[in-house]
Design a protein around this motif. Structure first.
Motif, PDB file in Angstrom:
ATOM      1  N   GLY A  68       0.817  -1.222   0.000  1.00  0.00           N
ATOM      2  CA  GLY A  68       0.000   0.000   0.000  1.00  0.00           C
ATOM      3  C   GLY A  68       0.841   1.258   0.000  1.00  0.00           C
ATOM      4  O   GLY A  68       0.467   2.280   0.588  1.00  0.00           O
ATOM      5  N   THR A  86       1.529   3.175  -2.500  1.00  0.00           N
ATOM      6  CA  THR A  86       1.175   4.162  -3.523  1.00  0.00           C
ATOM      7  C   THR A  86       0.243   5.252  -2.976  1.00  0.00           C
ATOM      8  O   THR A  86      -0.218   6.104  -3.729  1.00  0.00           O
ATOM      9  N   ILE A 119      -0.761   6.359   4.203  1.00  0.00           N
ATOM     10  CA  ILE A 119       0.180   5.946   5.250  1.00  0.00           C
ATOM     11  C   ILE A 119       1.386   5.220   4.653  1.00  0.00           C
ATOM     12  O   ILE A 119       2.529   5.456   5.046  1.00  0.00           O
ATOM     13  N   ARG A 162      -1.277  -0.945  -6.213  1.00  0.00           N
ATOM     14  CA  ARG A 162      -1.891  -1.363  -7.488  1.00  0.00           C
ATOM     15  C   ARG A 162      -1.599  -0.395  -8.614  1.00  0.00           C
ATOM     16  O   ARG A 162      -1.379  -0.775  -9.752  1.00  0.00           O
ATOM     17  N   ASN A 163      -1.616   0.896  -8.303  1.00  0.00           N
ATOM     18  CA  ASN A 163      -1.543   1.955  -9.311  1.00  0.00           C
ATOM     19  C   ASN A 163      -0.114   2.067  -9.866  1.00  0.00           C
ATOM     20  O   ASN A 163       0.809   2.539  -9.191  1.00  0.00           O
ATOM     21  N   ASP A 205      -2.104  -6.300  -7.678  1.00  0.00           N
ATOM     22  CA  ASP A 205      -3.305  -6.382  -6.853  1.00  0.00           C
ATOM     23  C   ASP A 205      -3.092  -7.505  -5.848  1.00  0.00           C
ATOM     24  O   ASP A 205      -2.823  -8.645  -6.244  1.00  0.00           O
ATOM     25  N   LEU A 206      -3.201  -7.188  -4.578  1.00  0.00           N
ATOM     26  CA  LEU A 206      -2.946  -8.190  -3.539  1.00  0.00           C
ATOM     27  C   LEU A 206      -4.163  -9.059  -3.229  1.00  0.00           C
ATOM     28  O   LEU A 206      -4.086  -9.924  -2.362  1.00  0.00           O
ATOM     29  N   ASN A 258       0.332  -3.014   5.139  1.00  0.00           N
ATOM     30  CA  ASN A 258      -0.410  -1.754   5.260  1.00  0.00           C
ATOM     31  C   ASN A 258      -1.592  -1.653   4.301  1.00  0.00           C
ATOM     32  O   ASN A 258      -2.582  -0.999   4.620  1.00  0.00           O
ATOM     33  N   ILE A 295      -3.592  -2.230  11.528  1.00  0.00           N
ATOM     34  CA  ILE A 295      -4.966  -2.681  11.795  1.00  0.00           C
ATOM     35  C   ILE A 295      -5.828  -1.415  11.843  1.00  0.00           C
ATOM     36  O   ILE A 295      -5.870  -0.682  10.857  1.00  0.00           O
ATOM     37  N   TYR A 315     -15.832  -3.850   7.147  1.00  0.00           N
ATOM     38  CA  TYR A 315     -14.464  -3.420   7.486  1.00  0.00           C
ATOM     39  C   TYR A 315     -14.134  -3.760   8.941  1.00  0.00           C
ATOM     40  O   TYR A 315     -13.064  -4.290   9.244  1.00  0.00           O
ATOM     41  N   LYS A 330     -11.058  -6.170  10.205  1.00  0.00           N
ATOM     42  CA  LYS A 330      -9.980  -5.624  11.042  1.00  0.00           C
ATOM     43  C   LYS A 330      -9.955  -6.310  12.412  1.00  0.00           C
ATOM     44  O   LYS A 330      -8.889  -6.510  12.985  1.00  0.00           O
ATOM     45  N   GLY A 380      -6.271   5.828  14.772  1.00  0.00           N
ATOM     46  CA  GLY A 380      -7.586   6.430  14.592  1.00  0.00           C
ATOM     47  C   GLY A 380      -7.631   7.061  13.203  1.00  0.00           C
ATOM     48  O   GLY A 380      -6.862   6.665  12.316  1.00  0.00           O
ATOM     49  N   VAL A 392      -7.095   8.977   9.875  1.00  0.00           N
ATOM     50  CA  VAL A 392      -5.917   9.552   9.214  1.00  0.00           C
ATOM     51  C   VAL A 392      -6.398  10.248   7.935  1.00  0.00           C
ATOM     52  O   VAL A 392      -7.266   9.719   7.221  1.00  0.00           O
ATOM     53  N   THR A 405      -6.228  10.637   4.593  1.00  0.00           N
ATOM     54  CA  THR A 405      -5.702  10.030   3.362  1.00  0.00           C
ATOM     55  C   THR A 405      -6.853   9.850   2.381  1.00  0.00           C
ATOM     56  O   THR A 405      -8.003  10.168   2.694  1.00  0.00           O
ATOM     57  N   ARG A 420     -10.812   7.868   2.630  1.00  0.00           N
ATOM     58  CA  ARG A 420     -12.191   8.409   2.583  1.00  0.00           C
ATOM     59  C   ARG A 420     -12.333   9.329   1.384  1.00  0.00           C
ATOM     60  O   ARG A 420     -11.345   9.931   0.957  1.00  0.00           O
TER      61      ARG A 420
HETATM   62  N1  LIG Z   1      -7.071   6.438   6.857  1.00  0.00           N
HETATM   63  C1  LIG Z   1      -7.527   6.046   8.049  1.00  0.00           C
HETATM   64  O1  LIG Z   1      -8.294   6.779   8.713  1.00  0.00           O
HETATM   65  C2  LIG Z   1      -7.101   4.736   8.630  1.00  0.00           C
HETATM   66  C3  LIG Z   1      -7.311   4.517  10.011  1.00  0.00           C
HETATM   67  C4  LIG Z   1      -6.930   3.296  10.566  1.00  0.00           C
HETATM   68  C5  LIG Z   1      -6.354   2.327   9.782  1.00  0.00           C
HETATM   69  N2  LIG Z   1      -6.164   2.555   8.441  1.00  0.00           N
HETATM   70  C6  LIG Z   1      -5.542   1.499   7.662  1.00  0.00           C
HETATM   71  O2  LIG Z   1      -4.297   1.975   7.182  1.00  0.00           O
HETATM   72  C7  LIG Z   1      -3.965   1.294   5.967  1.00  0.00           C
HETATM   73  C8  LIG Z   1      -3.588   2.319   4.895  1.00  0.00           C
HETATM   74  O3  LIG Z   1      -4.707   3.151   4.666  1.00  0.00           O
HETATM   75  P1  LIG Z   1      -4.598   4.624   4.053  1.00  0.00           P
HETATM   76  O4  LIG Z   1      -5.410   5.499   4.914  1.00  0.00           O
HETATM   77  O5  LIG Z   1      -3.182   4.971   3.770  1.00  0.00           O
HETATM   78  O6  LIG Z   1      -5.428   4.389   2.705  1.00  0.00           O
HETATM   79  P2  LIG Z   1      -5.157   4.865   1.192  1.00  0.00           P
HETATM   80  O7  LIG Z   1      -4.592   6.246   1.168  1.00  0.00           O
HETATM   81  O8  LIG Z   1      -6.445   4.602   0.501  1.00  0.00           O
HETATM   82  O9  LIG Z   1      -4.028   3.857   0.682  1.00  0.00           O
HETATM   83  C9  LIG Z   1      -4.326   2.487   0.563  1.00  0.00           C
HETATM   84  C10 LIG Z   1      -3.180   1.762  -0.095  1.00  0.00           C
HETATM   85  O10 LIG Z   1      -3.570   0.384  -0.247  1.00  0.00           O
HETATM   86  C11 LIG Z   1      -3.399   0.015  -1.610  1.00  0.00           C
HETATM   87  N3  LIG Z   1      -4.398  -0.947  -2.069  1.00  0.00           N
HETATM   88  C12 LIG Z   1      -5.748  -0.818  -2.080  1.00  0.00           C
HETATM   89  N4  LIG Z   1      -6.321  -1.886  -2.636  1.00  0.00           N
HETATM   90  C13 LIG Z   1      -5.303  -2.712  -3.008  1.00  0.00           C
HETATM   91  C14 LIG Z   1      -5.255  -3.986  -3.657  1.00  0.00           C
HETATM   92  N5  LIG Z   1      -6.379  -4.641  -4.008  1.00  0.00           N
HETATM   93  N6  LIG Z   1      -4.043  -4.542  -3.874  1.00  0.00           N
HETATM   94  C15 LIG Z   1      -2.910  -3.905  -3.516  1.00  0.00           C
HETATM   95  N7  LIG Z   1      -2.889  -2.699  -2.912  1.00  0.00           N
HETATM   96  C16 LIG Z   1      -4.076  -2.114  -2.659  1.00  0.00           C
HETATM   97  C17 LIG Z   1      -3.574   1.309  -2.384  1.00  0.00           C
HETATM   98  O11 LIG Z   1      -2.969   1.146  -3.646  1.00  0.00           O
HETATM   99  P3  LIG Z   1      -3.554   1.817  -5.016  1.00  0.00           P
HETATM  100  O12 LIG Z   1      -4.000   3.201  -4.629  1.00  0.00           O
HETATM  101  O13 LIG Z   1      -2.366   1.790  -5.910  1.00  0.00           O
HETATM  102  O14 LIG Z   1      -4.690   0.964  -5.432  1.00  0.00           O
HETATM  103  C18 LIG Z   1      -2.863   2.305  -1.490  1.00  0.00           C
HETATM  104  O15 LIG Z   1      -1.481   2.263  -1.712  1.00  0.00           O
HETATM  105  C19 LIG Z   1      -5.175   0.435   5.622  1.00  0.00           C
HETATM  106  O16 LIG Z   1      -4.947  -0.888   6.039  1.00  0.00           O
HETATM  107  C20 LIG Z   1      -6.297   1.055   6.427  1.00  0.00           C
HETATM  108  O17 LIG Z   1      -7.307   0.130   6.737  1.00  0.00           O
HETATM  109  C21 LIG Z   1      -6.504   3.732   7.852  1.00  0.00           C
END
Ligand SMILES: NC(=O)c1ccc[n+]([C@@H]2O[C@H](COP(=O)([O-])OP(=O)(O)OC[C@H]3O[C@@H](n4cnc5c(N)ncnc54)[C@H](OP(=O)(O)O)[C@@H]3O)[C@@H](O)[C@H]2O)c1
Length: 227
Positions: free
Chosen positions: A9, A11, A14, A34-35, A54-55, A81, A133, A147, A151, A178, A180, A182, A185
């Motif tokens: 993750g 790309t 986090i 993925r991107n 794609d994972l 991640n 997580i 979700y 988790k 909590g 973040v 990004t 959403r």
């Molecule tokens: N944001 C929050 O509030 C928050 C809070 C708690 C926990 N988390 C957790 O933190 C982690 C990272 O989230 P984030 O907020 O950084 O989200 P994000 O900005 O949407 O980034 C998600 C990452 O996961 C990759 N991904 C999504 N689907 C995929 C797939 N099918 N195969 C491979 N890679 C894939 C995306 O790659 P592409 O864009 O290239 O598809 C991107 O690099 C997640 O596990 C999320 O559940 C987030």
């Protein structure tokens, strides 16, 4: 020996902040997402190897781990991640495909990657697996069932992994952020944690002294009170 890290993750959000922080701290890294365009941009910026994939399919995790290990020579830190939540939706509108997609990425992929890492790191009796997580495991919310379920399952898995990995000298950390700000959403949330802050806190866990392991770390933006 310099420790090297595989980050999923990378790309976005986090994962991208983590890639930049680890690179700046001198860790050789292997990035994935993925991107393809975003991956190439980050590869160019950090001059590091990576693979766009794609994972979700079950064969992706061993393929990724093998490619990263071959390129880096050794993987000392795995950061699970990659994750997503399609949207907040009431259970009445949840489809079987929604459940399958969430299971494949949010639970099965980190489990399979951890299995690969444990086989590899356990044989060397050293290494660190970090599972991102969510603080969602600490509360319940409506329209968040898929979700939250995945988790919570990852949280349970993390607890079992802590025990199994300890036996072969491998550290495990479960990270429970909590909100973040990004692309997780649709709408920006500037009052939430910045991904750079999350990366800083995770780096502190990775930098723990050899005789200490951070098993779980929960942190939130100051605006959150859902605990
Ligand atoms: N944001 C929050 O509030 C928050 C809070 C708690 C926990 N988390 C957790 O933190 C982690 C990272 O989230 P984030 O907020 O950084 O989200 P994000 O900005 O949407 O980034 C998600 C990452 O996961 C990759 N991904 C999504 N689907 C995929 C797939 N099918 N195969 C491979 N890679 C894939 C995306 O790659 P592409 O864009 O290239 O598809 C991107 O690099 C997640 O596990 C999320 O559940 C987030």
């Amino acid at each position: 020996m310099t420790r090297s890290a595989l980050i999923t993750g990378a790309t976005g959000g986090i994962g991208q902040a983590l890639a930049r922080h680890l690179h700046a701290a001198g860790f050789p890294i292997f990035i994935t997402g993925r991107n393809e365009k975003k991956l190439l941009e980050l590869r160019d910026e950090l001059r590091c190897p990576g693979l766009a994939l794609d994972l979700s399919p079950s064969e992706a995790a061993p393929r990724l781990y093998g490619a990263a290990r071959e390129t880096l020579g050794h993987i000392d830190i795995l950061i699970n991640n990659a994750g997503f939540n399609k949207a907040k939706i009431p259970l009445s509108d949840v489809t079987a495909e929604d459940i399958d997609a969430s299971y494949a990425l949010n639970l099965r992929a980190p489990m399979l990657l951890a299995r690969e890492a444990l086989r590899d790191m356990g044989a060397r009796r050293s290494g660190h697996i970090v599972n991102i997580i969510s603080s969602v495991v600490h509360f319940r919310a409506e329209n968040f069932s898929v979700y939250t379920t995945m988790k919570n399952a990852l949280h349970a898995f993390n607890g079992c992994l802590i025990k199994e990995a300890r036996l072969v000298g491998v550290k495990v950390t479960g990270v429970y952020p909590g909100g973040v700000n990004t692309a997780f959403r649709a709408q920006p949330r500037p009052e939430y944690l910045q991904p750079e802050s999350v990366a800083t806190l995770i780096l502190n866990c990775i930098a723990a002294p050899d005789d200490a392991v951070v098993h779980e770390i929960t942190f939130r933006p100051m605006v959150e009170n859902n605990f």
